[in-house]
Design a protein around this motif. Sequence first.
Motif, PDB file in Angstrom:
ATOM      1  N   HIS A   1       0.837  -1.197   0.000  1.00  0.00           N
ATOM      2  CA  HIS A   1       0.000   0.000   0.000  1.00  0.00           C
ATOM      3  C   HIS A   1       0.874   1.251   0.000  1.00  0.00           C
ATOM      4  O   HIS A   1       1.944   1.267   0.618  1.00  0.00           O
ATOM      5  CB  HIS A   1      -0.890   0.024   1.247  1.00  0.00           C
ATOM      6  N   SER A   2       0.413   2.294  -0.676  1.00  0.00           N
ATOM      7  CA  SER A   2       1.093   3.591  -0.650  1.00  0.00           C
ATOM      8  C   SER A   2       0.056   4.695  -0.539  1.00  0.00           C
ATOM      9  O   SER A   2      -1.030   4.605  -1.126  1.00  0.00           O
ATOM     10  CB  SER A   2       1.925   3.812  -1.921  1.00  0.00           C
ATOM     11  N   TRP A   3       0.407   5.719   0.204  1.00  0.00           N
ATOM     12  CA  TRP A   3      -0.494   6.851   0.390  1.00  0.00           C
ATOM     13  C   TRP A   3       0.301   8.165   0.368  1.00  0.00           C
ATOM     14  O   TRP A   3       1.474   8.189   0.727  1.00  0.00           O
ATOM     15  CB  TRP A   3      -1.201   6.779   1.741  1.00  0.00           C
TER      16      TRP A   3
ATOM     17  N   ALA B   1       3.525   0.720   2.960  1.00  0.00           N
ATOM     18  CA  ALA B   1       3.515  -0.388   3.916  1.00  0.00           C
ATOM     19  C   ALA B   1       3.503  -1.707   3.162  1.00  0.00           C
ATOM     20  O   ALA B   1       2.873  -1.833   2.106  1.00  0.00           O
ATOM     21  CB  ALA B   1       2.289  -0.298   4.826  1.00  0.00           C
ATOM     22  N   ALA B   2       4.209  -2.682   3.719  1.00  0.00           N
ATOM     23  CA  ALA B   2       4.185  -4.063   3.242  1.00  0.00           C
ATOM     24  C   ALA B   2       3.722  -4.918   4.404  1.00  0.00           C
ATOM     25  O   ALA B   2       4.312  -4.872   5.486  1.00  0.00           O
ATOM     26  CB  ALA B   2       5.571  -4.495   2.778  1.00  0.00           C
TER      27      ALA B   2
ATOM     28  N   PRO C   1     -11.109   1.359  -1.195  1.00  0.00           N
ATOM     29  CA  PRO C   1     -10.883   1.696  -2.599  1.00  0.00           C
ATOM     30  C   PRO C   1      -9.681   2.594  -2.839  1.00  0.00           C
ATOM     31  O   PRO C   1      -9.073   2.528  -3.891  1.00  0.00           O
ATOM     32  CB  PRO C   1     -12.189   2.391  -3.010  1.00  0.00           C
ATOM     33  N   GLY C   2      -9.329   3.452  -1.887  1.00  0.00           N
ATOM     34  CA  GLY C   2      -8.239   4.379  -2.113  1.00  0.00           C
ATOM     35  C   GLY C   2      -6.923   3.960  -1.502  1.00  0.00           C
ATOM     36  O   GLY C   2      -6.013   4.763  -1.406  1.00  0.00           O
ATOM     37  N   SER C   3      -6.809   2.707  -1.084  1.00  0.00           N
ATOM     38  CA  SER C   3      -5.641   2.317  -0.285  1.00  0.00           C
ATOM     39  C   SER C   3      -4.334   2.333  -1.041  1.00  0.00           C
ATOM     40  O   SER C   3      -3.279   2.424  -0.461  1.00  0.00           O
ATOM     41  CB  SER C   3      -5.847   0.913   0.301  1.00  0.00           C
ATOM     42  N   SER C   4      -4.353   2.218  -2.367  1.00  0.00           N
ATOM     43  CA  SER C   4      -3.103   2.180  -3.107  1.00  0.00           C
ATOM     44  C   SER C   4      -2.827   3.481  -3.839  1.00  0.00           C
ATOM     45  O   SER C   4      -1.950   3.561  -4.673  1.00  0.00           O
ATOM     46  CB  SER C   4      -3.113   1.013  -4.114  1.00  0.00           C
ATOM     47  N   ALA C   5      -3.584   4.490  -3.538  1.00  0.00           N
ATOM     48  CA  ALA C   5      -3.388   5.765  -4.240  1.00  0.00           C
ATOM     49  C   ALA C   5      -2.292   6.567  -3.571  1.00  0.00           C
ATOM     50  O   ALA C   5      -2.267   6.716  -2.369  1.00  0.00           O
ATOM     51  CB  ALA C   5      -4.679   6.566  -4.259  1.00  0.00           C
ATOM     52  N   SER C   6      -1.369   7.079  -4.352  1.00  0.00           N
ATOM     53  CA  SER C   6      -0.365   7.996  -3.828  1.00  0.00           C
ATOM     54  C   SER C   6      -0.263   9.192  -4.728  1.00  0.00           C
ATOM     55  O   SER C   6       0.337  10.164  -4.456  1.00  0.00           O
ATOM     56  CB  SER C   6       0.997   7.307  -3.726  1.00  0.00           C
TER      57      SER C   6
END
Length: 255
Positions: free
Chosen positions: A223-225, A235-236, A250-255
């Motif tokens: 995941h990236s924010w 985070a991994a 839905p927005g957890s991988s948005a950076s």
Amino acid sequence: MRRPLRQGGPGGGWDEVCALVAGDGACVVYAEVDDWVPADLGAASLAEDLGADHARLERMPASRNRDRFVAARLFLKSAAGAVLGAGPRELELAYKPGGRPYLRGIDQLDVGLSHTEGLLVVGLTRFGRIGVDTEPADRRMLELGTEAMACTPHELEALERVPAERRDRELVRLWTLKEAYSKAIGQGLRFRFTEFGFGPEDARVRMLRPDGTPGAGDEWSFHSWLVEDAYTVSAAVHDPDFGELRLTDPGSSAS
């Protein structure tokens, strides 16, 4: 995985953090360094707060790095203590050979830690392992040799397709994801970043082999924010039972 939670100073509440770890199994939380730096770094009580890390503090010259060192450890121990129902002084922070932090004698909670400039980031999970990393989102990385050191051939090709004005931020995203994974497995920078890569930010982030084929199973989530409009946080998370950590907003991988 939910977006990182912002935490205030030592006087703030931890209810939302505890609820996320209890319900989702993992949580990423961040705070400002200045909110966690004690007013007096020479106070006798700090030795009890830091435990074994206090000896390291005494060898460090006054600097912003020293401030971050103290603040990060107080923040991590407070977050973990809240989740475990223990006082921060009851927890002993120790380190694996590669520098990975862990709570000595406690196996029901894994922790991750990162800090940069004015930001502290802590990861907590009651499943498997977690690694976190953060960098200023606008950190310049392109044309400094970082691409060759950090990217697989597949990632280099993908970077060329990213609009020029967004390439630095994309490289920061990839770098923090790699740092987070390396920390989660206890390797840090000893694991060559050209040996594994990640997919684009507009899809569920997956680990990829250098040629772009899948490189990790569903037991890992990434995941990236963008937080505070200034920092990229990644985070991994490893869930050996493939549990609810696979469920992401839905927005957890948005950076």
